[in-house]
Design a protein around this motif. Structure first.
Motif, PDB file in Angstrom:
ATOM      1  N   THR A 150      -5.134   2.172   4.927  1.00 42.74           N
ATOM      2  CA  THR A 150      -6.129   1.761   3.940  1.00 42.74           C
ATOM      3  C   THR A 150      -5.397   1.166   2.741  1.00 42.74           C
ATOM      4  O   THR A 150      -4.170   1.228   2.657  1.00 42.74           O
ATOM      5  N   GLU A 151      -6.147   0.635   1.796  1.00 44.03           N
ATOM      6  CA  GLU A 151      -5.525   0.104   0.579  1.00 44.03           C
ATOM      7  C   GLU A 151      -4.831   1.200  -0.222  1.00 44.03           C
ATOM      8  O   GLU A 151      -3.949   0.919  -1.027  1.00 44.03           O
ATOM      9  N   GLN A 152      -5.229   2.446  -0.001  1.00 41.98           N
ATOM     10  CA  GLN A 152      -4.593   3.577  -0.680  1.00 41.98           C
ATOM     11  C   GLN A 152      -3.303   4.022   0.013  1.00 41.98           C
ATOM     12  O   GLN A 152      -2.662   4.968  -0.421  1.00 41.98           O
ATOM     13  N   ALA A 171       0.836  -1.203   0.000  1.00 40.64           N
ATOM     14  CA  ALA A 171       0.000   0.000   0.000  1.00 40.64           C
ATOM     15  C   ALA A 171       0.874   1.257   0.000  1.00 40.64           C
ATOM     16  O   ALA A 171       0.577   2.227  -0.703  1.00 40.64           O
ATOM     17  N   ILE A 172       1.945   1.236   0.764  1.00 41.74           N
ATOM     18  CA  ILE A 172       2.866   2.378   0.816  1.00 41.74           C
ATOM     19  C   ILE A 172       3.532   2.571  -0.540  1.00 41.74           C
ATOM     20  O   ILE A 172       3.623   3.705  -1.040  1.00 41.74           O
ATOM     21  N   GLN A 173       3.980   1.490  -1.176  1.00 47.35           N
ATOM     22  CA  GLN A 173       4.604   1.602  -2.508  1.00 47.35           C
ATOM     23  C   GLN A 173       3.654   2.243  -3.505  1.00 47.35           C
ATOM     24  O   GLN A 173       4.043   3.124  -4.266  1.00 47.35           O
ATOM     25  N   ARG A 174       2.406   1.787  -3.501  1.00 49.73           N
ATOM     26  CA  ARG A 174       1.413   2.345  -4.434  1.00 49.73           C
ATOM     27  C   ARG A 174       1.157   3.820  -4.136  1.00 49.73           C
ATOM     28  O   ARG A 174       1.039   4.631  -5.057  1.00 49.73           O
ATOM     29  N   ALA A 175       1.056   4.167  -2.861  1.00 48.06           N
ATOM     30  CA  ALA A 175       0.803   5.562  -2.485  1.00 48.06           C
ATOM     31  C   ALA A 175       1.975   6.454  -2.875  1.00 48.06           C
ATOM     32  O   ALA A 175       1.783   7.567  -3.377  1.00 48.06           O
ATOM     33  N   GLN A 176       3.187   5.976  -2.672  1.00 48.90           N
ATOM     34  CA  GLN A 176       4.367   6.755  -3.060  1.00 48.90           C
ATOM     35  C   GLN A 176       4.403   6.950  -4.569  1.00 48.90           C
ATOM     36  O   GLN A 176       4.659   8.058  -5.052  1.00 48.90           O
ATOM     37  N   ALA A 177       4.134   5.892  -5.308  1.00 48.22           N
ATOM     38  CA  ALA A 177       4.148   5.978  -6.776  1.00 48.22           C
ATOM     39  C   ALA A 177       3.072   6.939  -7.287  1.00 48.22           C
ATOM     40  O   ALA A 177       3.281   7.637  -8.285  1.00 48.22           O
ATOM     41  N   ALA A 178       1.924   6.983  -6.597  1.00 46.03           N
ATOM     42  CA  ALA A 178       0.828   7.863  -7.012  1.00 46.03           C
ATOM     43  C   ALA A 178       0.990   9.289  -6.477  1.00 46.03           C
ATOM     44  O   ALA A 178       0.188  10.163  -6.800  1.00 46.03           O
ATOM     45  N   GLY A 179       2.013   9.529  -5.656  1.00 45.89           N
ATOM     46  CA  GLY A 179       2.248  10.866  -5.100  1.00 45.89           C
ATOM     47  C   GLY A 179       1.245  11.294  -4.036  1.00 45.89           C
ATOM     48  O   GLY A 179       1.067  12.472  -3.785  1.00 45.89           O
ATOM     49  N   ARG A 180       0.597  10.326  -3.389  1.00 54.97           N
ATOM     50  CA  ARG A 180      -0.434  10.648  -2.387  1.00 54.97           C
ATOM     51  C   ARG A 180       0.132  11.395  -1.179  1.00 54.97           C
ATOM     52  O   ARG A 180      -0.518  12.287  -0.641  1.00 54.97           O
ATOM     53  N   TYR A 181       1.311  11.025  -0.746  1.00 49.78           N
ATOM     54  CA  TYR A 181       1.863  11.636   0.458  1.00 49.78           C
ATOM     55  C   TYR A 181       2.269  13.090   0.212  1.00 49.78           C
ATOM     56  O   TYR A 181       2.161  13.929   1.108  1.00 49.78           O
TER      57      TYR A 181
END
Length: 174
Positions: free
Chosen positions: A126-128, A55-65
């Protein structure tokens, strides 16, 4: 709970670990000691290394943080009787607060520097890849209860409302 609050200290016979929940996240506002089996802690560690990491990898790749309105990067956690969390925000402003006084909203803004960039210090995501708000747990448990009922109960048993189910139906384990 923050990732570094996961209990690691085994008790005398090695079957249980000793932890503490912060007063600020409890209704009573008093810190509380809790005990978890070594197996339960191991299952949480598996979650950290698998689903949480993905979930962290996906969030980092999507720029969520980067888009979060508040992010506090933890620089240090002191030890002792009253551990304190020290951080710096995006503007470079330093801050600190006693760990037991950090409420759940404050905790959701805390991040640790990971191998691929900042990642939430908050344990449950979360999954995000974002910290899960406490009220969302009701939905998680409701879904789990429904799955257990579907698996464990016969069609006839499921027709009976929960209030009227017999003790032997209520006592079935998944």
């Amino acid at each position: 709970m923050l990732t570094f609050e996961l209990p690691t200290q085994r008790l005398r016979h090695g079957r249980y670990c000793h932890g503490r929940t912060a007063g600020a996240v409890r209704r009573s506002k008093n810190s509380r000691v809790f005990y978890a089996t070594v197996d339960a802690v191991g299952q949480v560690e598996v979650y950290i290394q698998s689903e949480r990491a993905w979930a962290i990898q996906r969030a980092q790749a999507a720029g969520r943080y980067e888009r979060l309105p508040v992010m506090r990067l933890i620089t240090r956690v002191t030890n002792g009787r009253h551990p304190t969390v020290e951080w710096v925000d995006r503007n470079g402003v330093a801050g600190a607060r006693e760990l037991s006084r950090l409420g759940w909203m404050d905790r959701q803004s805390l991040f640790l520097e990971g191998a691929e960039g900042p990642e939430p210090a908050y344990l449950w995501l979360t999954e995000q890849g974002l910290p899960m708000a406490p009220e969302r747990w009701n939905g998680v448990f409701m879904t789990a209860n429904l799955r257990c009922e579907e698996t464990l109960l016969t069609e006839e048993e499921r027709k009976i409302t929960r209030d009227f189910r017999l003790a032997e139906v209520l006592g079935k384990s998944p």
